[in-house]
Scaffold this motif. Structure first.
Motif, short mmCIF file in Angstrom:
data_model
loop_
_atom_site.label_atom_id
_atom_site.label_comp_id
_atom_site.label_asym_id
_atom_site.label_seq_id
_atom_site.Cartn_x
_atom_site.Cartn_y
_atom_site.Cartn_z
N THR A 19 0.83 -1.38 -0.11
CA THR A 19 0.16 0.09 0.03
C THR A 19 1.16 1.46 0.00
N GLU A 20 0.81 2.02 -1.01
CA GLU A 20 1.57 3.35 -1.32
C GLU A 20 0.94 4.58 -1.10
N LYS A 21 1.25 5.42 -0.09
CA LYS A 21 0.37 6.52 0.28
C LYS A 21 1.19 7.75 -0.36
N CYS A 22 0.75 8.55 -0.96
CA CYS A 22 1.35 10.06 -1.05
C CYS A 22 0.26 10.93 -0.63
N THR A 23 0.71 11.63 0.35
CA THR A 23 -0.12 12.69 0.76
C THR A 23 0.44 14.20 0.75
N GLU A 24 -0.56 15.18 0.67
CA GLU A 24 -0.30 16.62 0.72
C GLU A 24 -1.08 17.06 1.60
N GLY A 25 -0.67 17.97 2.59
CA GLY A 25 -1.57 18.18 3.71
C GLY A 25 -1.19 19.83 3.91
N ALA A 26 -2.32 20.27 4.40
CA ALA A 26 -2.37 21.85 4.90
C ALA A 26 -3.00 22.17 6.28
N ALA A 50 5.51 10.71 1.71
CA ALA A 50 5.05 9.38 1.08
C ALA A 50 5.54 8.25 1.67
N LEU A 51 5.07 7.29 1.54
CA LEU A 51 5.44 5.89 2.31
C LEU A 51 4.83 4.71 1.62
N SER A 52 5.63 3.62 1.41
CA SER A 52 4.99 2.29 0.83
C SER A 52 4.84 1.44 2.34
N MET A 58 2.12 -23.52 5.58
CA MET A 58 1.99 -22.15 6.24
C MET A 58 2.48 -21.19 5.50
N ARG A 59 1.89 -19.89 5.92
CA ARG A 59 2.31 -18.66 4.97
C ARG A 59 2.45 -17.47 5.94
N GLY A 60 4.00 -17.40 6.20
CA GLY A 60 4.25 -16.44 7.30
C GLY A 60 4.61 -14.95 6.62
N SER A 61 4.58 -13.96 7.29
CA SER A 61 4.52 -12.64 6.61
C SER A 61 5.38 -11.73 7.71
N ALA A 62 6.05 -10.74 7.25
CA ALA A 62 6.55 -9.39 7.58
C ALA A 62 6.11 -8.34 7.15
N ASN A 63 6.19 -7.22 7.77
CA ASN A 63 5.73 -5.92 7.32
C ASN A 63 7.10 -5.14 7.43
N ILE A 64 7.10 -4.10 6.35
CA ILE A 64 8.15 -3.22 6.52
C ILE A 64 7.80 -1.73 5.97
N CYS A 65 8.40 -0.91 6.13
CA CYS A 65 8.16 0.38 5.50
C CYS A 65 9.17 1.04 4.58
N ILE A 66 8.82 1.48 3.55
CA ILE A 66 9.72 1.73 2.78
C ILE A 66 9.58 3.26 2.37
N MET A 99 -6.24 19.65 6.44
CA MET A 99 -6.88 19.42 5.09
C MET A 99 -5.94 18.45 4.64
N SER A 100 -6.39 17.51 3.68
CA SER A 100 -5.45 16.57 2.98
C SER A 100 -6.00 16.00 1.51
N LYS A 101 -4.93 15.90 0.87
CA LYS A 101 -5.06 15.15 -0.35
C LYS A 101 -4.38 13.76 -0.39
N THR A 102 -4.83 12.39 -0.44
CA THR A 102 -4.26 11.36 -0.55
C THR A 102 -4.33 10.45 -1.62
N ASN A 103 -3.21 10.20 -2.08
CA ASN A 103 -3.26 9.16 -3.47
C ASN A 103 -2.68 7.84 -2.90
N THR A 104 -3.78 6.91 -2.96
CA THR A 104 -3.34 5.53 -2.34
C THR A 104 -3.31 4.45 -3.56
N ALA A 105 -2.17 3.93 -3.59
CA ALA A 105 -2.10 2.62 -4.78
C ALA A 105 -2.13 1.27 -3.88
N ILE A 106 -2.70 0.38 -4.38
CA ILE A 106 -2.69 -0.78 -3.72
C ILE A 106 -2.14 -1.73 -4.74
N TYR A 107 -1.16 -2.54 -4.56
CA TYR A 107 -0.86 -3.72 -5.53
C TYR A 107 -0.31 -4.96 -4.72
#
Lengths: 475, 425
Positions: free
Chosen positions: B21-28, B46-48, B63-71, B150-158
């Motif tokens: 999940t990739e988020k790019c946010t402009e805020g005021a 911006a953060l993924s 089994m299906r293991g997982s780990a989360n990271i921030c990019i 106030m914010s405008k957020t572009n979210t991309a999920i892939y």
């Protein structure tokens, strides 16, 4: 061992110095805060195993400028030398001019320029064992062993979730007279148990925390028996009959009273807004003469310990209440300017994308001289309160709202074995603090919690103190 | 840029399964003390948020293991490679049973329709500031301070299963405090959140808050301790419904924290009051895993119609994954609010902090302002606390025909409970 410095900060610092120089060509004051942070949360429960980034992990920057009357900020998440012009343009063409374009009737709160005392240092906190050196496999193994040991104690217990989290952060603060870097690591662990009671699930928890590393988790294992005993009592607990009772508060409940009931009321940005009753009580008695209260990143070594705050004020140990008398509040740099006082190192942000507010750090009562067993023996009828679960501030009216999960009944100085739950503590803060008649000679600080300003702006804090005896309205 | 680095790192590590999940946010942001601007802020972030999965067998079980990271945008290719391979390694110790990720394809970017679209964040901020302060016209009760975000957020999920969706969304949130100085100096906290340029709603909320704070200034005593016919209204209803939303989620049912089963009567068998009709409302086009969100009937006539949740826990329970929900619609109401107020009641309109614990069913909090009707007079009261248990009281709930709506709730304005304990004088 000392927490090592950040290579990223070293690499970005020359670019940030250039940006600062450019900002200072337009503005009489500018500062830049850079944060480079890592950390992980680990948990094991019936939901499974989880490894994820700590909620405060970030790489970000905040530029703050002064235009001669007020302040504005611009935050961003990347900078190269080629980005300097774009950042300057955002600050000069969007952030700062906005103040002049507001709807009719709105004005600007005017401030002087931030005093910029000279400081240059690069300091670190200490730790014994780095979670990164131990590695994911070993941490998961330890949490699993802890969980299995806890669950093996009693088959009625549905769940023992085990958690460990740590954050390792590096911050650089640059201003005309300041060039400071800090490298800090904190860690905390939790054991959260659930036991069914009909359709309800009753919860009890134990925690450990410190300004340090993996060594913190060692404290949790010995707390398993207490958690098991508490859960079993909660499974047969009853609602309490509302009323005012003599109570012994365990250190976690003392901490919640210190933090929620009183601490929020002496955050001095609330004084600026005329939102805090405490402003009228400086120099006056607000608590029993037994009470001395501290707040400060330098007041204790815990999860809210650091070397400077997010506005570049060096960490301090502030005595808030001395022998029952309210001496001062705590404040961020902007509130300090508005009030004509010195900042106390309490200007904190959730992250680079957030405003700095006056926030608590390590907040606690000093210990007294009493033995806990004497305190319990002194109660003819009352309750021993523990497992503080949540609280809400009311700086304006000093109303108390704190929730605790466990009230153990005491009759004629002895525990009866009966437990009441859940419990709401209410009343008027000074009444409660003035009723404190005994304080234990030992104290504990806990830093597993997060503090919000209202309902947002989370920061890591620690709270605590000794066991206290007080009269409290319970419901 | 972040996506290219990330996909390269995933390929290098030989990772087959991932989701991002990739988020790019402009805020005021604007912060006021009374009518004076105290601070203005703008931001670009911006953060993924990346989840790396690893399949393996443990004692013959898949089994299906997982780990989360921030990019982060500044990370070099080497740093992203290291983070991704570290997460892949960590996932091998996460011994969670196997599940399937949602599948999909590339979709056009959705622009979430709103009257905020096309406006600058400064324009949006100015409009809400103007609306809030338009009702701040009296000296006795006024706006003490306010914050506008106030914010405008572009979210991309892939993900690795073909999902590649994105959306752009504007939003406004904030808070304000109203104060009344006489006969006693008191305040009330209010928050707001809008996905539209609903400036009129903010002005109405502020006007009501100013009226409420005047009433609180007139309240001097706590109610007497005892049991009351309790009326709760507005946002507290959303919190109360949180118990059902939480208990019906696969994430709570799978570990046994909730005993909810499809088809069960959530309020028990002997409901004397109203049976619930609760719908989960989709307020985002896609879930955090890229599943298209739609409104879902959760409870009909008190019967649990479905279990909802993320891909993992839904797979474990054998139900369709739906994503998680923040907003609800409650289709109940048989009694007008005026009718509710004909017999003695305690109507709490403001708590210090209303708590609803979905594990224990406990709800309550300290009373900041309530109206107490003793059969003859209505008196504003303050102090004391309410303690109820929804699991016990849910059989007798009656909802108002009068309605209330905010960003996360659409339904009756008030609910009536019988015989609720209040700690007071």
């Amino acid at each position: 061992m000392k927490v090592a410095s950040s290579e990223r900060i070293e690499k970005k610092k020359p670019i940030l110095k250039k940006l600062l120089d450019q900002l200072l060509q337009t503005y009489s004051y500018a500062s830049i805060l850079m944060t480079d942070s890592q950390g992980k949360d680990y948990s094991i429960s019936r939901q499974g195993i989880n490894i994820s980034p700590n909620m405060f992990v970030e790489q970000g920057y905040v530029v703050k400028v002064y235009d001669g009357e007020s302040y504005g900020e611009y935050s961003f998440s990347r900078i190269e030398e080629s980005d300097i012009d774009t950042i300057l343009e955002e600050v000069k063409n969007h952030v700062m001019p906005w103040a002049k374009q507001l709807p009719d009737g709105m004005g600007i709160k005017k401030y002087p320029q931030i005093p910029d005392e000279e400081y240059q240092f690069d300091k670190s906190t200490e730790y014994e064992i780095s979670p990164e050196d131990i590695g994911d496999e070993e941490i998961v193994k330890r949490l699993n062993a802890l969980r299995e040991k806890a669950l093996a104690q009693d088959e009625k217990i549905l769940e023992f979730q085990t958690r460990f989290e740590y954050q390792l952060y590096h911050k650089l603060f640059l201003s005309p007279n300041k060039d400071m870097t800090q490298n800090v690591m904190w860690a905390s662990g939790m054991l959260v148990g659930l036991i069914p009671k009909g359709e309800e699930m009753k919860m009890a928890f134990e925690s450990c925390s410190d300004c340090g590393g993996m060594e913190v988790l060692d404290q949790l294992e010995k707390k398993i028996p207490h958690a098991v005993e508490t859960l079993n009592r909660l499974a047969v607990s009853e609602p309490i009959t509302p009323g005012e009772y003599e109570c012994i508060c365990a250190p976690d409940v003392t901490g919640m009273i210190v933090h929620e009931a009183f601490g929020h009321g002496v955050e001095m940005d609330m004084f600026v807004k005329k939102r805090a009753l405490a402003e009228n009580y400086i120099g006056k008695q607000v608590a029993s003469p037994l009470v001395t209260m501290h707040d400060g990143a330098a007041a204790a070594s815990q999860t809210a310990s650091f070397l400077f705050d997010d506005e570049g004020t060096v960490a301090q140990d502030t005595v808030i209440i001395e022998k029952g008398i309210l001496k001062t509040g705590m404040c961020d740099a902007q509130a300090a300017m508005a009030l004509g006082v010195k900042p106390t190192g309490n200007g904190r942000r959730q992250g680079s994308g957030h405003k700095a507010y006056t926030r608590m750090t390590n907040t606690f009562f000093e210990p007294g001289t009493d033995k806990v067993e004497d305190m319990i023996a002194s109660i003819s009828y009352g309750f021993y309160l523990e497992n503080a679960s949540s609280g809400m501030e009311d700086p304006k009216n000093w109303g108390i709202q704190c929730l605790v999960d466990v009230a153990r009944e005491i009759k004629d100085g002895k525990f009866t074995g009966k437990v009441f739950s859940p419990i709401v503590l209410t009343g008027y803060v000074p009444d409660l603090l003035k009723s404190i008649s005994m304080m234990s000679d030992t104290m504990e600080l806990a830093g597993t919690g997060y503090c919000g300003k209202g309902y947002k702006e989370w920061v890591k804090v620690s709270t605590g103190g000794p066991f206290i005896k007080a009269k409290i309205r319970l419901g | 840029m972040m996506r290219e680095k990330l996909l390269q790192a995933i390929k290098k590590s030989g990772i087959e399964t991932y989701s991002v999940t990739e988020k790019c946010t402009e805020g005021a942001e604007l912060y006021f003390i009374k009518k004076d601007l105290d601070m203005r802020r703008m931001k670009k972030e911006a953060l993924s948020d990346v989840t790396i999965y690893r399949d393996f067998e443990e004692d013959g079980k898949k089994m299906r293991g997982s780990a989360n990271i921030c990019i982060f945008p500044e990370m070099t290719q080497e740093e992203v490679d290291k983070a991704v391979s570290g997460a892949y390694y960590a996932a091998s110790f996460v011994k969670n049973p196997y599940f399937e990720l949602p599948k999909g394809k590339k979709e056009e970017t959705v622009l979430v329709e709103s009257s905020l679209c096309g406006k600058s964040l400064e324009e949006i901020g100015d409009a809400f500031v103007k609306a809030l302060y338009s009702v701040d016209v009296n000296a006795d009760a006024f706006i003490n301070s306010s914050e506008f975000l106030m914010s405008k957020t572009n979210t991309a999920i892939y993900n690795s299963e073909g999902i590649d969706v994105s959306y752009e969304k504007y939003s406004v949130s904030g808070e304000f405090v109203v104060q009344c100085l006489t006969p006693q100096d008191v305040e009330q906290y209010q928050d707001f959140a809008y996905d539209d340029l609903d400036t009129e709603a903010l002005a109405t909320q502020a006007a009501q808050a100013l009226e409420m704070v005047r009433m609180r200034a007139a309240a001097t005593e706590a109610p007497e301790k005892g049991n009351y016919r309790l009326l709760l209204s507005g946002k507290e209803l959303r919190d109360l419904m949180g118990l059902y939303v939480s208990r019906a989620s696969a994430q709570m049912i799978y570990p046994g924290y909730s005993a909810y089963k499809k088809g069960m009567q959530v309020q028990g068998d002997e409901v004397k009051g109203e049976k619930l009709n609760l719908t989960l409302h989709a307020s985002e086009p896609y879930s955090g895993e890229g599943i298209p969100m739609k409104d879902l009937q959760l409870i009909q006539n008190g019967t649990l119609e479905r279990i909802y949740g993320t891909a993992r826990f839904s797979y474990y329970l054998g139900v369709e994954p739906t994503g998680t929900y923040k907003a609800v619609k409650l289709d109940n109401g048989t009694k007008s609010f005026d009718e509710m107020k004909k017999a003695p009641y305690l109507h709490v309109v403001s708590f210090s902090d209303f708590s609803m614990d979905s594990f224990s069913g406990y709800f309550g909090g300290e009373i900041r302002l309530a109206y107490l009707y003793d059969g003859e007079n209505v008196t504003p009261v303050t102090g004391g606390s309410v303690s109820g248990n929804l699991l016990e009281l849910q059989k007798d709930m009656v909802f108002s025909t009068d309605c209330y709506k905010d960003k996360n709730y659409d339904g009756p304005f008030a609910v009536e409970f019988q015989n609720v304990a209040v700690a007071g004088r």
